[in-house]
Design an enzyme around this catalytic site. Structure first.
Site, PDB file in Angstrom:
ATOM      1  N   GLU A 151      43.911  30.931  41.797  1.00 41.50           N
ATOM      2  CA  GLU A 151      45.057  31.797  42.099  1.00 41.50           C
ATOM      3  C   GLU A 151      46.264  30.878  42.083  1.00 41.50           C
ATOM      4  OE1 GLU A 151      44.753  35.061  42.565  1.00 41.50           O
ATOM      5  OE2 GLU A 151      42.577  35.004  42.470  1.00 41.50           O
TER       6      GLU A 151
ATOM      7  N   CYS B  73      53.028  33.748  47.151  1.00 41.19           N
ATOM      8  CA  CYS B  73      52.598  33.691  45.749  1.00 41.19           C
ATOM      9  C   CYS B  73      53.012  34.965  45.021  1.00 41.19           C
ATOM     10  CB  CYS B  73      51.097  33.519  45.673  1.00 41.19           C
ATOM     11  SG  CYS B  73      50.194  34.735  46.638  1.00 41.19           S
TER      12      CYS B  73
END
Ligand code: NAP
Length: 690
Positions: free
Chosen positions: A255, A294
């Site tokens: 990720e 993120c």
């Protein structure tokens, strides 16, 4: 100075030497030292595999789910302590809520997922398939936990959520883990793990913690291990190339950073409610957690003719953001996680300035409340503008992991779809529009490049969960630049830690292995009618073959009158030319009802508490007057049904105090030629004896 401890091989151990000094992000004062020097990483992995693994493998999905629930309830009692430490990372109360209570919420969500699994240490995945003419050979898939360790290498921005959202999934799957938080905020992760270990809720070895460098840990991974990485794309790619990961085909879920975008639909004008919704969403995304998310919005796309109005509206909104000491109630945005992060963000903004200009905020000054701007890692939100988004690549490539975003113009929906893809794969994109044609065009055009799409408008604005919030039940992860991973997503997430194996054999053998009755397997004589058996007494495969019942035209007429269903196919006077039927046909629900009449036994009370519903119902052959129907009724699967937990006794509902389980039954309808006319899976709630 407090030296953080690593929880490894069943003990809290400090590493050797001084280690890395960690600072309070608000005051700049040192808070702890972190070191893993001298730790035997090979041994840590083996401990997880040999001690943690077997303990978890012995537990069923339901036991593991209940364990997560107990852990979530336990951690909820220590919130004050976690919040206090979280402020030191620069997080406001709202930021900390996402990190701490969002993380605990994730444990609850994964605990509830147990209901989608059997009360077994393995599960069946998907449908079974008959592979033979005479029904003696079939195939299905089973999922079993991998025998290695899940290694989680996490980013600094969510020291609690980042850990809990990952371990919830591997623990439910039955895999032990090693957590390596980013060092800079690992003191908060350590505090949470101290409580987790003190609770004794997890089997020993199922969670180990490393605060500091991961040393040579990745050199010892084997094919049964799984590595998940959250952080920058450059670190992720470097780690993905570790020879032991490549040589052993170790799943590496990444990720990484991503250039997420938000789009203002062409239909949205300043007088529409969606205008304000857009402005608020952008401000929230830029300032929550000081933009260190993120999923944060890095690119803002606005129709060219609305650019000026919109950047001014965003700037005015950002100007309302009070920055400073997160302990001060007036503060809406705290600091970055450390001064190192601040200089990194400034460096990234310098790169963005090659093709953009700052329209709000400053690199050099920031006004703070109740803090010293020079000592803490504070920075002002920075809104950049790039007027030629197709010409300049920086805005689509450079992530400034802070309160930074770039506004850019577009002309048509097609064009903005193309712009959204210049990020080369993102975690999430949002379009704010009330026009469903635009929404559909954007979603179908852009979906290939984004892991999640939020369509935001006035109808859902109040209750929507936000652009930046990954949810445990939906995919979190994105293609390409975003890493190509899917770390969450309900069952999908759990399956990352399970090995899928195709299983072939006779239906009777596969029933015996899986403890789920497979169609065409041999049935068992239950000894007495299965409705007279308690949950514990029922055996998978207990089977009843009923007597026959003749179907008459009058039955069909009466069912039509009773139900009010006078569909033409059920009326005997219909001209059936050009229809699917030869003559008046029985209602499928009539056949289901007479099936119940045939298999339900007894006028007396019995352990069956109620009919819980139907999972599947298929009518495969028309039933005409004159047919003779009989039923094969088989106990297919047994599922536990936890007692409802209520805070006050008056919240108890009727029956909540009865111990019970859910039983699935396979119901097969046969006609006088012994051909199947329909199949159903029905559910009953059955009392437990004990
Ligand atoms: P980072 O510098 O890439 O570090 C990520 C993790 O990798 C940290 O735990 C770090 O540990 C570890 N690491 C670094 N070198 C390593 C090595 N040689 N061996 C083993 N582990 C190593 O990222 P970050 O600065 O912590 O986080 C910010 C970035 O993460 C941003 O780019 C952001 O977009 C991204 N992010 C992505 C997601 C997502 O879900 N996609 C979520 C959050 C953040 P140390 O701290 O000890 O160096």
């Amino acid at each position: 100075m407090y030296k953080l401890e690593n929880y490894i091989t069943g003990k809290w151990i400090s590493g050797n030497g001084e280690g890395q000094l960690l600072f309070n992000a608000v005051t700049g004062e040192p808070v702890a030292l972190a070191t893993t020097k001298g730790l035997d990483f090979k041994n840590i992995l083996e401990y997880g595999r040999n001690i943690g693994g077997p303990g978890l493998h012995r537990m069923t999905f339901h036991q593991r789910g209940n364990m997560l629930k107990a852990l979530a309830l336990y951690l909820r009692n220590h919130l004050d302590k976690f919040y206090k430490i979280s402020y030191q990372t620069g997080a406001t109360k709202a930021d900390s809520w996402v990190d701490i209570e969002g993380g605990i919420g994730n444990l609850f969500a994964n605990a509830s997922l147990r209901r989608k699994f059997p009360d077994e240490i393995f599960c069946i995945d998907g449908d079974s398939h008959n592979l033979s003419k005479n029904n003696t050979f079939m195939g299905t898939h089973i999922l079993v936990p991998k025998e290695g360790v899940a290694i989680h290498i996490n980013a600094f921005n969510f020291p609690v959520w980042g850990m809990l959202e990952k371990i919830a999934v591997n623990l439910l799957a039955g895999m032990p883990c090693i957590v390596k938080p980013a060092t800079v905020t690992s003191y908060l992760t350590e505090a949470v793990v101290k409580e987790i270990i003190a609770s004794k809720i997890l089997p020993e070895g199922s969670l180990q913690l490393i605060c500091g460098s991961a040393g040579d840990l990745l050199n010892y991974v084997t094919s049964q291990d799984v590595v998940t990485f959250t952080g920058s794309a450059s670190t992720g790619l470097m780690l993905k190339k570790t020879p032991a990961i490549l040589d052993n085909n170790v799943p590496f879920n990444m990720e990484a950073d991503s250039l997420n975008c938000i789009v203002l639909g062409e239909d949205v004008t300043p007088d529409k409610p969606e205008w304000e919704i857009f402005v608020k969403e952008v401000r929230k995304e830029m300032t929550l957690k000081a933009g260190q998310r993120c999923t944060g919005v890095r690119r803002i796309f606005v129709p060219a003719n609305r650019m000026e109005d919109m950047w001014k509206a965003i700037a005015a909104s950002l100007a309302q953001t009070t920055i400073g000491n997160p302990l001060n109630e007036k503060v809406r945005m705290g600091s970055l996680a450390g001064r190192g992060q601040k200089s990194e963000v400034r460096g990234q903004i310098e790169k963005l300035l090659a093709s953009s200009q700052i329209v709000y905020g400053s690199l050099d000054s920031v006004q703070v409340i109740d803090a010293d701007a020079d000592k803490g890692a504070f920075m002002s939100p920075v809104l950049l503008m790039n007027e030629k988004p197709f010409e300049a690549k920086e805005a689509h490539e450079v992530e400034a992991f802070g309160p930074v975003s770039t506004i850019m113009p577009y002309k048509t929906t097609e064009e903005v779809i193309a712009l959204s893809k210049l990020g080369k794969g993102s975690l999430v994109t949002t379009i704010v529009t009330a026009d469903h044609v635009t929404a559909k065009q954007y979603v179908l055009g852009a979906a290939s490049h984004h892991g999640r799409i939020l369509v935001l408008n006035n109808e859902c604005a109040k209750e929507n969960t936000g652009h930046g919030s990954p949810l445990p039940l939906l995919v979190h992860g994105g293609p390409g630049r975003a890493g190509g991973g899917e770390e969450m997503g309900g069952l999908r997430g759990v399956k990352h830690y399970l090995q899928r194996t195709a299983l072939q054999g006779s239906p009777t053998t596969i029933t015996a292995i899986t403890n789920v009755y497979q169609q065409n397997a041999n049935g068992k004589d239950p000894g007495k009618h299965p409705f007279k058996k308690y949950f514990e007494e029922l055996e998978i495969g207990d089977q009843v073959i009923t007597e026959k019942r003749a179907i008459t035209s009058e039955d069909i007429d009466r069912f039509a009158d009773l139900s009010g269903d006078h569909f033409y196919a059920h009326i005997k006077t219909t001209d059936f030319t050009g229809t699917m039927f030869e003559q008046q046909v029985a209602h499928g629900y009539f056949i289901m009802s007479i099936a119940a009449g045939l298999f339900v036994d007894s006028y007396e009370k019995n352990p069956v508490l109620l009919n819980y519903g139907i999972d599947e119902l298929r009518f495969t052959k028309p039933v005409y007057p004159g047919a003779e129907i009989h039923i094969r009724f088989t106990c297919k699967e047994k599922l536990p049904n936890d007692k409802r937990v209520v805070e006050k006794p008056e919240d108890l509902k009727r029956g909540d105090d009865i111990d019970k389980g859910i039983v699935k039954w396979l119901v097969e309808f046969f006609d006088e030629t012994n051909e199947i006319t329909g199949v159903a899976i029905i559910l009953t709630m059955v009392a437990r004896k004990g």
